[in-house]
Design an enzyme around this catalytic site. Sequence first.
Site, PDB file in Angstrom:
ATOM      1  CB  SER A  32      -0.888   0.014   1.242  1.00 34.08           C
ATOM      2  OG  SER A  32      -1.401   1.327   1.406  1.00 34.08           O
TER       3      SER A  32
ATOM      4  CG  MET B 234      -8.109   6.940   2.930  1.00 31.37           C
ATOM      5  SD  MET B 234      -7.031   6.947   4.366  1.00 31.37           S
ATOM      6  CE  MET B 234      -6.508   5.229   4.401  1.00 31.37           C
TER       7      MET B 234
ATOM      8  N   GLY C  14       1.161  -1.935   4.132  1.00 31.59           N
ATOM      9  CA  GLY C  14       1.755  -0.609   3.950  1.00 31.59           C
ATOM     10  C   GLY C  14       2.911  -0.377   4.878  1.00 31.59           C
ATOM     11  CB  SER C  15       3.019   0.683   8.434  1.00 34.53           C
ATOM     12  OG  SER C  15       2.183  -0.346   8.901  1.00 34.53           O
TER      13      SER C  15
ATOM     14  CG  HIS D  12      -3.808  -1.682  -1.562  1.00 29.37           C
ATOM     15  ND1 HIS D  12      -4.935  -2.407  -1.905  1.00 29.37           N
ATOM     16  CD2 HIS D  12      -4.176  -0.919  -0.501  1.00 29.37           C
ATOM     17  CE1 HIS D  12      -5.925  -2.113  -1.077  1.00 29.37           C
ATOM     18  NE2 HIS D  12      -5.504  -1.192  -0.218  1.00 29.37           N
TER      19      HIS D  12
ATOM     20  CG  ASP E  17      -6.069  -3.058   3.208  1.00 33.12           C
ATOM     21  OD1 ASP E  17      -4.996  -2.790   3.756  1.00 33.12           O
ATOM     22  OD2 ASP E  17      -6.691  -2.257   2.486  1.00 33.12           O
ATOM     23  N   GLY E  18      -4.673  -4.558   6.309  1.00 32.80           N
ATOM     24  CA  GLY E  18      -4.557  -3.930   7.623  1.00 32.80           C
ATOM     25  C   GLY E  18      -3.836  -4.797   8.630  1.00 32.80           C
ATOM     26  N   GLY E  19      -2.669  -4.338   9.044  1.00 34.47           N
ATOM     27  CA  GLY E  19      -1.937  -5.035  10.102  1.00 34.47           C
ATOM     28  C   GLY E  19      -1.292  -6.340   9.676  1.00 34.47           C
TER      29      GLY E  19
ATOM     30  CG  MET F 111     -11.651  -3.179   5.173  1.00 37.23           C
ATOM     31  SD  MET F 111     -10.128  -2.637   4.364  1.00 37.23           S
ATOM     32  CE  MET F 111      -9.305  -1.718   5.673  1.00 37.23           C
TER      33      MET F 111
ATOM     34  N   GLY G  65      -9.104   3.627   7.259  1.00 40.06           N
ATOM     35  CA  GLY G  65      -8.802   5.046   7.450  1.00 40.06           C
ATOM     36  C   GLY G  65      -7.349   5.355   7.753  1.00 40.06           C
ATOM     37  CG  PHE G  66      -6.021   6.247  10.498  1.00 40.59           C
ATOM     38  CD1 PHE G  66      -5.520   7.528  10.317  1.00 40.59           C
ATOM     39  CD2 PHE G  66      -7.333   6.090  10.933  1.00 40.59           C
ATOM     40  CE1 PHE G  66      -6.308   8.640  10.568  1.00 40.59           C
ATOM     41  CE2 PHE G  66      -8.125   7.197  11.197  1.00 40.59           C
ATOM     42  CZ  PHE G  66      -7.613   8.481  11.010  1.00 40.59           C
TER      43      PHE G  66
ATOM     44  CG  MET H 230     -11.232   3.094   2.338  1.00 44.03           C
ATOM     45  SD  MET H 230      -9.713   2.981   3.290  1.00 44.03           S
ATOM     46  CE  MET H 230      -8.505   3.133   1.979  1.00 44.03           C
TER      47      MET H 230
ATOM     48  CG  HIS I  48      -9.178   0.016  -0.235  1.00 46.01           C
ATOM     49  ND1 HIS I  48      -8.581  -0.209   0.978  1.00 46.01           N
ATOM     50  CD2 HIS I  48     -10.522   0.013   0.007  1.00 46.01           C
ATOM     51  CE1 HIS I  48      -9.502  -0.348   1.919  1.00 46.01           C
ATOM     52  NE2 HIS I  48     -10.690  -0.199   1.351  1.00 46.01           N
TER      53      HIS I  48
ATOM     54  N   GLY J  79      -0.861   1.380   9.726  1.00 47.06           N
ATOM     55  CA  GLY J  79      -0.156   1.189  10.990  1.00 47.06           C
ATOM     56  C   GLY J  79      -0.991   0.673  12.145  1.00 47.06           C
TER      57      GLY J  79
ATOM     58  CG  ASP K 210      -4.992   2.188   1.052  1.00 49.74           C
ATOM     59  OD1 ASP K 210      -5.965   1.418   0.953  1.00 49.74           O
ATOM     60  OD2 ASP K 210      -3.868   1.839   1.458  1.00 49.74           O
TER      61      ASP K 210
HETATM   62  O1  LIG Z   1      -6.836   0.426   3.598  1.00 47.35           O
HETATM   63  C1  LIG Z   1      -5.982   0.729   4.402  1.00 47.35           C
HETATM   64  C2  LIG Z   1      -6.336   1.531   5.601  1.00 47.35           C
HETATM   65  O2  LIG Z   1      -7.685   1.836   5.585  1.00 47.35           O
HETATM   66  C3  LIG Z   1      -4.541   0.347   4.142  1.00 47.35           C
HETATM   67  O3  LIG Z   1      -4.457  -0.352   2.927  1.00 47.35           O
HETATM   68  C4  LIG Z   1      -3.989  -0.511   5.252  1.00 47.35           C
HETATM   69  O4  LIG Z   1      -4.171   0.046   6.506  1.00 47.35           O
HETATM   70  C5  LIG Z   1      -2.545  -0.895   5.016  1.00 47.35           C
HETATM   71  O5  LIG Z   1      -1.724  -0.361   5.957  1.00 47.35           O
HETATM   72  P1  LIG Z   1      -0.975  -1.198   7.108  1.00 47.35           P
HETATM   73  O6  LIG Z   1      -0.326  -2.376   6.448  1.00 47.35           O
HETATM   74  O7  LIG Z   1      -0.007  -0.197   7.628  1.00 47.35           O
HETATM   75  O8  LIG Z   1      -2.018  -1.621   8.107  1.00 47.35           O
HETATM   76 FE   LIG Z   2      -6.400  -0.428   1.614  1.00 41.28          FE
END
Ligand SMILES: O=C(CO)[C@H](O)[C@H](O)COP(=O)(O)O
Ligand SMILES: [Fe+2]
Length: 231
Positions: free
Chosen positions: A10, A39, A200-201, A35, A178-180, A140, A145-146, A71, A69, A148, A37
């Site tokens: 991401s 927002m 992403g992070s 990816h 997606d996420g964490g 998800m 929204g964020f 949002m 993606h 990390g 994102d």
């Molecule tokens: O859609 C997302 C947030 O809404 C991002 O794609 C997702 O959070 C990826 O970031 P990380 O890997 O840092 O969690």
């Molecule tokens: Fe995403």
Amino acid sequence: MQQPFRIAPSILSADFARLGQEVDDVLASGADMVHFDVMDNHYVPNLSFGAPICEALRRYGVTADIDVHLMVSPVDDLIRAFLDAGATHITFHPEATLHIDRSLQLILDGGATAGLALNPATPLSTLDHVLDKLSMLLVMTVNPGFGGQSFIPAMFDKLRMARAMIDAGGFDIRLEVDGGINPDNIGEIFDAGADTFVSGSSIFSKRSDQDPNRYDSIIKAFRQPLLQRSR
Ligand SMILES: O=C(CO)[C@H](O)[C@H](O)COP(=O)(O)O
Ligand SMILES: [Fe+2]
């Protein structure tokens, strides 16, 4: 044949001041797609970037799949903008449009593939009656929204249910998370049924300005648990 798994960094966590180079580097290091994102500070409480950045990446020379993606709410105007900007795949959240089927059809008519993204508390039954239009289901694993945030463990069960639903219906739908996601949990998430992994992070925080192939070791760390399992 479909790839058994795909890694989708991401760019939300990339260095925006040199985005083209970041995308080149992460793809050269073995990532499968980008990816993207989007927002709007309305559907989610954060603001990122829009279709002109996608179009700029295409003009810069990125040929890899761009996995958008959305949002945002409403979705249709931005679906049109991303179709024009060269998106390969567009996913939106069902709560963000009044007409889920119509918005999916808009994507398909524009020549992209379509997906729906389910927030952690949005049930799988939301997908009833539109599964035939989907190439991807995005579960998800954090609230959107964020970057990390930490993976929500209750999503393991949801992933198993989603995998069973896709397989029972014989659908050709990728199951994206997606996420964490990170190298420590990706194996267990694959075991629960996911095949497409956004991160992403955990990827972009591992850049090293000294190393010309600066994402090689982190992408390898993501792939290793998956290679072991899909042999
Ligand atoms: O859609 C997302 C947030 O809404 C991002 O794609 C997702 O959070 C990826 O970031 P990380 O890997 O840092 O969690
Ligand atoms: Fe995403």
